[in-house]
Design a protein around this motif. Structure first.
Motif, PDB file in Angstrom:
ATOM      1  N   GLY A   1       0.814  -1.197   0.000  1.00 43.55           N
ATOM      2  CA  GLY A   1       0.000   0.000   0.000  1.00 43.55           C
ATOM      3  C   GLY A   1       0.853   1.254   0.000  1.00 43.55           C
ATOM      4  N   GLY A   2       0.181   2.382  -0.048  1.00 41.26           N
ATOM      5  CA  GLY A   2       0.878   3.661  -0.060  1.00 41.26           C
ATOM      6  C   GLY A   2       1.227   4.129   1.336  1.00 41.26           C
ATOM      7  N   ASN A   3       2.457   4.628   1.511  1.00 35.38           N
ATOM      8  CA  ASN A   3       2.856   5.165   2.812  1.00 35.38           C
ATOM      9  C   ASN A   3       2.609   6.669   2.867  1.00 35.38           C
ATOM     10  OD1 ASN A   3       5.160   6.503   1.604  1.00 35.38           O
ATOM     11  ND2 ASN A   3       6.198   4.502   1.579  1.00 35.38           N
ATOM     12  N   SER A   4       2.842   7.254   4.022  1.00 30.09           N
ATOM     13  CA  SER A   4       2.566   8.684   4.203  1.00 30.09           C
ATOM     14  C   SER A   4       3.587   9.566   3.506  1.00 30.09           C
ATOM     15  CB  SER A   4       2.527   9.020   5.697  1.00 30.09           C
ATOM     16  OG  SER A   4       1.467   8.346   6.344  1.00 30.09           O
ATOM     17  N   HIS A   5       4.676   8.975   3.019  1.00 33.68           N
ATOM     18  CA  HIS A   5       5.673   9.728   2.259  1.00 33.68           C
ATOM     19  C   HIS A   5       5.270   9.872   0.797  1.00 33.68           C
ATOM     20  CE1 HIS A   5       9.595  11.388   1.357  1.00 33.68           C
ATOM     21  NE2 HIS A   5       9.847  10.447   0.462  1.00 33.68           N
ATOM     22  N   GLY A   6       4.286   9.086   0.366  1.00 36.53           N
ATOM     23  CA  GLY A   6       3.797   9.199  -0.999  1.00 36.53           C
ATOM     24  C   GLY A   6       4.306   8.144  -1.939  1.00 36.53           C
ATOM     25  N   THR A   7       4.902   7.061  -1.412  1.00 31.23           N
ATOM     26  CA  THR A   7       5.383   5.985  -2.268  1.00 31.23           C
ATOM     27  C   THR A   7       4.695   4.680  -1.904  1.00 31.23           C
ATOM     28  OG1 THR A   7       7.227   5.521  -0.764  1.00 31.23           O
ATOM     29  CG2 THR A   7       7.635   7.060  -2.576  1.00 31.23           C
ATOM     30  N   VAL A   8       4.769   3.732  -2.810  1.00 31.10           N
ATOM     31  CA  VAL A   8       4.207   2.405  -2.571  1.00 31.10           C
ATOM     32  C   VAL A   8       5.376   1.488  -2.243  1.00 31.10           C
ATOM     33  CG1 VAL A   8       2.787   0.543  -3.518  1.00 31.10           C
ATOM     34  CG2 VAL A   8       2.353   2.905  -4.181  1.00 31.10           C
ATOM     35  N   ALA A   9       5.834   1.550  -1.014  1.00 33.37           N
ATOM     36  CA  ALA A   9       7.037   0.831  -0.610  1.00 33.37           C
ATOM     37  C   ALA A   9       7.238   1.004   0.885  1.00 33.37           C
ATOM     38  CB  ALA A   9       8.253   1.367  -1.370  1.00 33.37           C
ATOM     39  N   TYR A  10       8.272   0.354   1.397  1.00 32.03           N
ATOM     40  CA  TYR A  10       8.715   0.583   2.774  1.00 32.03           C
ATOM     41  C   TYR A  10       9.425   1.930   2.844  1.00 32.03           C
ATOM     42  CZ  TYR A  10      11.633   0.061   6.963  1.00 32.03           C
ATOM     43  OH  TYR A  10      12.260   0.247   8.171  1.00 32.03           O
ATOM     44  N   TYR A  11       9.113   2.717   3.875  1.00 31.19           N
ATOM     45  CA  TYR A  11       9.782   4.002   4.093  1.00 31.19           C
ATOM     46  C   TYR A  11      10.368   3.980   5.497  1.00 31.19           C
ATOM     47  CZ  TYR A  11      10.615   9.027   4.376  1.00 31.19           C
ATOM     48  OH  TYR A  11      11.210  10.262   4.513  1.00 31.19           O
ATOM     49  N   GLY A  12      11.698   4.046   5.593  1.00 33.45           N
ATOM     50  CA  GLY A  12      12.380   3.881   6.870  1.00 33.45           C
ATOM     51  C   GLY A  12      12.139   5.024   7.842  1.00 33.45           C
ATOM     52  N   PRO A  13      12.424   4.790   9.134  1.00 34.38           N
ATOM     53  CA  PRO A  13      12.215   5.810  10.172  1.00 34.38           C
ATOM     54  C   PRO A  13      13.141   7.009   9.980  1.00 34.38           C
ATOM     55  CG  PRO A  13      12.540   3.629  11.122  1.00 34.38           C
ATOM     56  CD  PRO A  13      12.910   3.525   9.681  1.00 34.38           C
ATOM     57  N   LYS A  14      12.583   8.194  10.035  1.00 40.18           N
ATOM     58  CA  LYS A  14      13.375   9.423   9.919  1.00 40.18           C
ATOM     59  C   LYS A  14      12.707  10.519  10.742  1.00 40.18           C
ATOM     60  CE  LYS A  14      15.215   8.345   5.323  1.00 40.18           C
ATOM     61  NZ  LYS A  14      15.329   8.763   3.904  1.00 40.18           N
ATOM     62  N   PRO A  15      12.756  10.406  12.068  1.00 48.10           N
ATOM     63  CA  PRO A  15      12.131  11.441  12.894  1.00 48.10           C
ATOM     64  C   PRO A  15      12.895  12.757  12.784  1.00 48.10           C
ATOM     65  CG  PRO A  15      13.386   9.937  14.260  1.00 48.10           C
ATOM     66  CD  PRO A  15      13.397   9.359  12.876  1.00 48.10           C
ATOM     67  N   PRO A  16      12.224  13.884  12.976  1.00 49.10           N
ATOM     68  CA  PRO A  16      12.899  15.182  12.890  1.00 49.10           C
ATOM     69  C   PRO A  16      14.019  15.303  13.916  1.00 49.10           C
ATOM     70  CG  PRO A  16      10.521  15.449  12.868  1.00 49.10           C
ATOM     71  CD  PRO A  16      10.790  14.024  13.211  1.00 49.10           C
ATOM     72  N   VAL A  17      15.064  16.014  13.541  1.00 50.70           N
ATOM     73  CA  VAL A  17      16.174  16.262  14.458  1.00 50.70           C
ATOM     74  C   VAL A  17      15.653  17.035  15.664  1.00 50.70           C
ATOM     75  CG1 VAL A  17      18.413  17.400  14.747  1.00 50.70           C
ATOM     76  CG2 VAL A  17      17.853  16.250  12.593  1.00 50.70           C
ATOM     77  N   GLY A  18      16.041  16.604  16.841  1.00 52.10           N
ATOM     78  CA  GLY A  18      15.611  17.270  18.061  1.00 52.10           C
ATOM     79  C   GLY A  18      14.438  16.603  18.740  1.00 52.10           C
ATOM     80  N   ASP A  19      13.701  15.734  18.018  1.00 49.00           N
ATOM     81  CA  ASP A  19      12.598  15.006  18.643  1.00 49.00           C
ATOM     82  C   ASP A  19      13.129  13.932  19.578  1.00 49.00           C
ATOM     83  OD1 ASP A  19      10.799  16.486  17.233  1.00 49.00           O
ATOM     84  OD2 ASP A  19       9.725  14.760  16.383  1.00 49.00           O
TER      85      ASP A  19
END
Length: 584
Positions: free
Chosen positions: A519-537
Motif C-alpha cells: 500500500g501507499g505510505n505517508s511519504h507518498g510511495t508504494v514501498a517501505y519508508y524507513g524511520p526518519k524522525p525530525p532532528v531534536g525530537d
C-alpha cells in the motif's frame, strides 16, 4: 395492551346478537439513534456469522436487488430514484453510487433473470428499462398506467416470476375495511409488457415481500391489521396460489373474525368469507412489519440454510413492547412448507419494554443475496446497507470490534490470538536494515492461528506530528508462514496517483513473489519508508503489526491504511505487535 377477540357460536353480523370487543391500543415509536460502532457491535447473529456495513450515506434505501454480475441496485422512496452501487476497489465498502433512474412514487424493483431488463413500480405506473453494458438504465418505457390509488399502503412491489410473468403486489387503501376497487389488497399478474392484467390472489392486506421457494411455490409475508391489540392480527406467511383469497379484511390468522366490518356483497356472511379464505401457513409476532422476503440460494451459508427464507422486519409503531427491528429466518421442511420462524439478526431496537427509553438505531428493510452467497440488508432509517457473511468450516468467526482508524495497531477482534514477532537487524547500527535506512527488516513470526490464509502488515509512527499516525509500510495478501524476508522491494505498483520508488529491471519485488501487494505510505510511495524522525525530537516509537487473516483481501497496489483496516474487518484470526524505537 390487550385485545379480547370476538368469540361466539353465532357470527358477529347477526343483528339479533350484539357484537362486542374490547381493544386497548398502544403507540410506541422507539427514538432514533445513530448507529455507532459500539451499537453495531451489539448486533447478534448465529455462531459463525458476521455483519458489517457495506454502503453508507444513502438517503432511504428501500428495495435491494442484485444483478447476476454483482451490481447492486436500490430504490429510494424519498429521492424517487434508483441508485446503482459497486465496490470497485475491493475494500468491502461500496464506493460507486450512481443514479440510474428517476420517477414519481417509485418503490419496487426487479430484473429479468438475465439481468438485461429492469422493472420499476410506482403507485399507479410500471416502467420497463433496458440495462446498458455499464449497468446504467436506458430510457424507461411506461408499460402500465392506472393502477388503483394507494391510500395507507403506497409501497408497491413487483417480481419477475419463474413463469416469466410480472407479479405485482397492491396493498390495501385502509387498515381494515372493505375495498371499492377490486384490485386493492391483491396480487396482480401481467406479461412482461404489462398486458393481460388479472387478479392472481386477493385478501392480502400488504404483502411487500414475496418470493418463490425452490419447489416453485409463491410465498408472501402479509402485514396484519393495526389497532386490534398487541398480539392480535399476527404477521402472516401465506402460500399464495392463483384464485385464492387470504382473509383480509374480515378474517385473520386461523379464521378469527374481525368484528369491525361486514362484507359489502349482498348475501355474503362472515362465515362464508371464512370458509372461502385460505389460512396462513405460519404466523409471527404482530406488527413486526415484514418487508423483503427472499429464499436463500447462495453457497456461502451452511447447507441447512438452503431452501429457507430470510425476511427483514421494519419494526412496530403501535405495540408495547416494540416488535420487529430484526431479520428472521423462516425454516422450511422437506415438504416445502414453513415449520418455524426464528430470529436471525437482532439488536437494532434497545429497551423495547421501556416507554421512556425505547430506542432504535436501524430499521431493516431491503434484502438481497450477493453472488458470493453473502446477504445485503438495507436500513432505510439510517441510509445504510449491511453485508452478512459466514466463516467457512475450519475458520474462526470473530465478533467485530468497533473500527477506530485513529488508533495505532488497532485490535480488530475482541480477543485475537497473539502472534510473537521479532525484528531482524533492528537496533544494530552497522546493519543495512538498521533504523534510518530504507531497507525493511526481516520479521520472524511465531505460530499462526489455524485457518490462516494470508498476512497483512502495518508499520506506523504514532509520535509523528502529522499525519497521525504516520504510515511507513503497508502490505497485504502475503502467503508466508514463518518469516517476512528483509528488504522487501517495491514492485511495479502504481495506483491511485501514488508512484512507487524505482526498481532495477533485474530485481523482482519480494512481496510479489509471495503473492502480496503493498500500500501507499505517508511519504507518498508504494514501498517501505524507513524511520526518519525530525532532528531534536525524542525517540519515536515504530509499531510493527502483523495480522493473520482467513481470506485473501484482493486489494489493489497503493491501497491506504483505512482501506486495509476496513477490508480486514471480520477476517482477523490473530495479530501481533512489536514496538521499536529510533531517534536522532
Amino acid at each position: 395492551m390487550t385485545f379480547l377477540p370476538f368469540v361466539a357460536l353465532i357470527p358477529p353480523q347477526d343483528p339479533s346478537r350484539p357484537t362486542s370487543a374490547t381493544v386497548t391500543g398502544n403507540v410506541l415509536r422507539p427514538a432514533m439513534r445513530a448507529p455507532t460502532p459500539e451499537l453495531l457491535e451489539g448486533l447478534k447473529a448465529p455462531e459463525g456469522f458476521r455483519i458489517a456495513p457495506w454502503a453508507e450515506g444513502l438517503e432511504n434505501p428501500r428495495i435491494v436487488k442484485v444483478r447476476p454480475d454483482g451490481t447492486v441496485y436500490i430504490t429510494q422512496r424519498k429521492a424517487e430514484n434508483v441508485v446503482m452501487l459497486r465496490d470497485t476497489d475491493g475494500d468491502g465498502m461500496a464506493d460507486l453510487q450512481k443514479e440510474v433512474m428517476k420517477a414519481q412514487d417509485l418503490h419496487g424493483l426487479d430484473f429479468t433473470k438475465d439481468g438485461k431488463w429492469a422493472f420499476v413500480i410506482g403507485i399507479h405506473k410500471v416502467w420497463k428499462a433496458p440495462v446498458l453494458t455499464d449497468g446504467t438504465f436506458g430510457p424507461a418505457k411506461q408499460i402500465i398506467n392506472g393502477l388503483p390509488d394507494a391510500g395507507q399502503h403506497p409501497n408497491r412491489t413487483l417480481a419477475v416470476g419463474p413463469d416469466n410473468r410480472l407479479y405485482i403486489s397492491i396493498g390495501s387503501t385502509t387498515n381494515a375495511a372493505p375495498e371499492r376497487n377490486p384490485y386493492n389488497a391483491t396480487m396482480v399478474v401481467t406479461d412482461l409488457e404489462g398486458k393481460g392484467k388479472s387478479i392472481y390472489a386477493s385478501g392480502l392486506r400488504n404483502t411487500i415481500g414475496f418470493d418463490w421457494s425452490p419447489k416453485g411455490q409463491l410465498y408472501g409475508w402479509d402485514h396484519g391489521s393495526d389497532w386490534k391489540g398487541d398480539d392480535e392480527c399476527r404477521e402472516e406467511i401465506n402460500a399464495i396460489a392463483q384464485g385464492k383469497r387470504y382473509g383480509w379484511p374480515f378474517v385473520y390468522e386461523d379464521g378469527k373474525y374481525d368484528p369491525e366490518h361486514m362484507p359489502l356483497e349482498k348475501g355474503y356472511t362472515l362465515e362464508r368469507w371464512r370458509e372461502e379464505s385460505t389460512s396462513p401457513e405460519a404466523t409471527y409476532t404482530a406488527h413486526a412489519a415484514g418487508m423483503q422476503l427472499q429464499f436463500y440460494r447462495g453457497a456461502m451459508f451452511p447447507k441447512e440454510y438452503q431452501g429457507d427464507a430470510f425476511v427483514t422486519l421494519h419494526g412496530s409503531w403501535n405495540r408495547y413492547p416494540a416488535s420487529g427491528y430484526e431479520v428472521v429466518r423462516v425454516r422450511f421442511g422437506e415438504d416445502g412448507k414453513p415449520k418455524a420462524v426464528e430470529p436471525f439478526i437482532t439488536g437494532w431496537v434497545l429497551n423495547a419494554f421501556s416507554r421512556r427509553e425505547a430506542q432504535r438505531f436501524g430499521r431493516p428493510c431491503g434484502l438481497a443475496t450477493m453472488p458470493d452467497g453473502s446477504l445485503l440488508i438495507g436500513d432505510d432509517d439510517q441510509g445504510m446497507l449491511y453485508r452478512v457473511s459466514y466463516a467457512k468450516e475450519g475458520q474462526r468467526a470473530m465478533r467485530l470490534r468497533p473500527l477506530d482508524t485513529t488508533t495505532v495497531s488497532p485490535n480488530l477482534v475482541r480477543s485475537p490470538k497473539q502472534i510473537d514477532l521479532k525484528l531482524g537487524g533492528w537496533g544494530l547500527p552497522n546493519s543495512e536494515y538498521a533504523p534510518g535506512r530504507s531497507k525493511s527488516p526481516a520479521i520472524s513470526l511465531g505460530d499462526l492461528p489455524p485457518g490462516t490464509k494470508t498476512l497483512a502488515v502495518i508499520m506506523e509512527d504514532p509520535d509523528a506530528t502529522a499525519p497521525k499516525p504516520f504510515v511507513h509500510w503497508l502490505m497485504a495478501d502475503l502467503t508466508l508462514t514463518k518469516e517476512i524476508p528483509a528488504n522487501v522491494l517495491p514492485g511495479d505498483e502504481t495506483a491511485f496517483g501514488v508512484t512507487s520508488q524505482p526498481t532495477p529491471n533485474t530485481m523482482i519485488s519480494t512481496i510479489v513473489r509471495y503473492g502480496g501487494v503493498q500500500g501507499g505510505n505517508s511519504h507518498g510511495t508504494v514501498a517501505y519508508y524507513g524511520p526518519k524522525p525530525p532532528v531534536g525530537d525524542s525517540p519515536h516509537r515504530y509499531h510493527f503489526t502483523v495480522y493473520a487473516l482467513d481470506a485473501k483481501l484482493g486489494l489493489k497496489p497503493g491501497f491506504n491504511r483505512v482501506g486495509l483496516l476496513k477490508a480486514m474487518q471480520g477476517h482477523v484470526l490473530g495479530q501481533g505487535t512489536t514496538i521499536a524505537r529510533f531517534g536522532k
